[in-house]
Scaffold this motif. Sequence first.
Motif, PDB file in Angstrom:
ATOM      1  N   UNK A 180     -12.758  -1.636 -15.945  1.00 13.77           N
ATOM      2  CA  UNK A 180     -13.157  -3.017 -15.709  1.00 13.77           C
ATOM      3  C   UNK A 180     -12.553  -3.981 -16.713  1.00 13.77           C
ATOM      4  N   UNK A 181     -12.140  -3.489 -17.850  1.00 12.92           N
ATOM      5  CA  UNK A 181     -11.506  -4.336 -18.862  1.00 12.92           C
ATOM      6  C   UNK A 181     -10.114  -4.800 -18.435  1.00 12.92           C
ATOM      7  N   UNK A 182      -9.619  -4.252 -17.356  1.00 12.41           N
ATOM      8  CA  UNK A 182      -8.263  -4.574 -16.900  1.00 12.41           C
ATOM      9  C   UNK A 182      -8.264  -5.565 -15.732  1.00 12.41           C
ATOM     10  N   UNK A 183      -9.378  -6.238 -15.530  1.00 14.65           N
ATOM     11  CA  UNK A 183      -9.487  -7.160 -14.391  1.00 14.65           C
ATOM     12  C   UNK A 183      -8.416  -8.246 -14.434  1.00 14.65           C
ATOM     13  N   UNK A 184      -8.119  -8.758 -15.622  1.00 14.91           N
ATOM     14  CA  UNK A 184      -7.114  -9.816 -15.734  1.00 14.91           C
ATOM     15  C   UNK A 184      -5.730  -9.311 -15.341  1.00 14.91           C
ATOM     16  N   UNK A 185      -5.396  -8.091 -15.759  1.00 18.89           N
ATOM     17  CA  UNK A 185      -4.097  -7.512 -15.407  1.00 18.89           C
ATOM     18  C   UNK A 185      -4.009  -7.263 -13.899  1.00 18.89           C
ATOM     19  N   UNK A 186      -5.098  -6.803 -13.298  1.00 20.28           N
ATOM     20  CA  UNK A 186      -5.123  -6.603 -11.839  1.00 20.28           C
ATOM     21  C   UNK A 186      -4.917  -7.944 -11.142  1.00 20.28           C
ATOM     22  N   UNK A 187      -5.628  -8.965 -11.615  1.00 19.55           N
ATOM     23  CA  UNK A 187      -5.518 -10.292 -11.006  1.00 19.55           C
ATOM     24  C   UNK A 187      -4.080 -10.796 -11.061  1.00 19.55           C
ATOM     25  N   UNK A 188      -3.414 -10.625 -12.208  1.00 20.51           N
ATOM     26  CA  UNK A 188      -2.021 -11.082 -12.335  1.00 20.51           C
ATOM     27  C   UNK A 188      -1.093 -10.326 -11.383  1.00 20.51           C
ATOM     28  N   UNK A 189      -1.298  -9.008 -11.291  1.00 21.65           N
ATOM     29  CA  UNK A 189      -0.452  -8.231 -10.377  1.00 21.65           C
ATOM     30  C   UNK A 189      -0.681  -8.663  -8.934  1.00 21.65           C
ATOM     31  N   UNK A 190      -1.947  -8.795  -8.537  1.00 18.58           N
ATOM     32  CA  UNK A 190      -2.238  -9.183  -7.151  1.00 18.58           C
ATOM     33  C   UNK A 190      -1.721 -10.579  -6.844  1.00 18.58           C
ATOM     34  N   UNK A 191      -1.830 -11.492  -7.800  1.00 15.45           N
ATOM     35  CA  UNK A 191      -1.270 -12.841  -7.588  1.00 15.45           C
ATOM     36  C   UNK A 191       0.233 -12.764  -7.369  1.00 15.45           C
ATOM     37  N   UNK A 192       0.895 -11.951  -8.178  1.00 15.51           N
ATOM     38  CA  UNK A 192       2.338 -11.781  -8.030  1.00 15.51           C
ATOM     39  C   UNK A 192       2.664 -11.212  -6.653  1.00 15.51           C
ATOM     40  N   UNK A 193       1.960 -10.149  -6.280  1.00 15.89           N
ATOM     41  CA  UNK A 193       2.236  -9.490  -4.999  1.00 15.89           C
ATOM     42  C   UNK A 193       1.983 -10.426  -3.824  1.00 15.89           C
ATOM     43  N   UNK A 194       0.982 -11.278  -3.938  1.00 12.40           N
ATOM     44  CA  UNK A 194       0.695 -12.227  -2.854  1.00 12.40           C
ATOM     45  C   UNK A 194       1.809 -13.253  -2.693  1.00 12.40           C
ATOM     46  N   UNK A 195       2.536 -13.534  -3.769  1.00 12.56           N
ATOM     47  CA  UNK A 195       3.616 -14.533  -3.708  1.00 12.56           C
ATOM     48  C   UNK A 195       4.915 -13.956  -3.168  1.00 12.56           C
TER      49      UNK A 195
END
Length: 118
Positions: free
Chosen positions: A82-97
């Motif tokens: 759960x401490x990696x939520x920010x890293x997941x968010x950044x990856x998913x934002x990138x993938x969505x773009x």
Amino acid sequence: MQAALEVTARYCSRELDQYGRCVAAKPESWQRDCHHLKMSIARCTSSQCPPGSPIIRQIRQACAEPFEAFEECLRQNEASAGRCAEQVRRFLQCAERVPPPPPPRRPAAAQTQPLPAS
């Protein structure tokens, strides 16, 4: 990102299912104990998805840095992902773009010539 997930689910559902069950069964050690199953998903997407699945290839190229940061975070926080939520968010934002690849071009329909009048 949705396209990549759909491609992976379509061609690698068995691998995804096994990985998901492993992660759920081993909340404290899933990163270590399920790593081989994560790698089986990667092998499957590389070999089974339609010729390198353009969307997966595009996401791997465009989002390599945020994905590597996410993986590093998981290694450092194995017991508390759960401490990696920010890293997941950044990856998913990138993938969505990442734009979906254009549809394959179909050859132009053969034009028929009228038959000469007899």
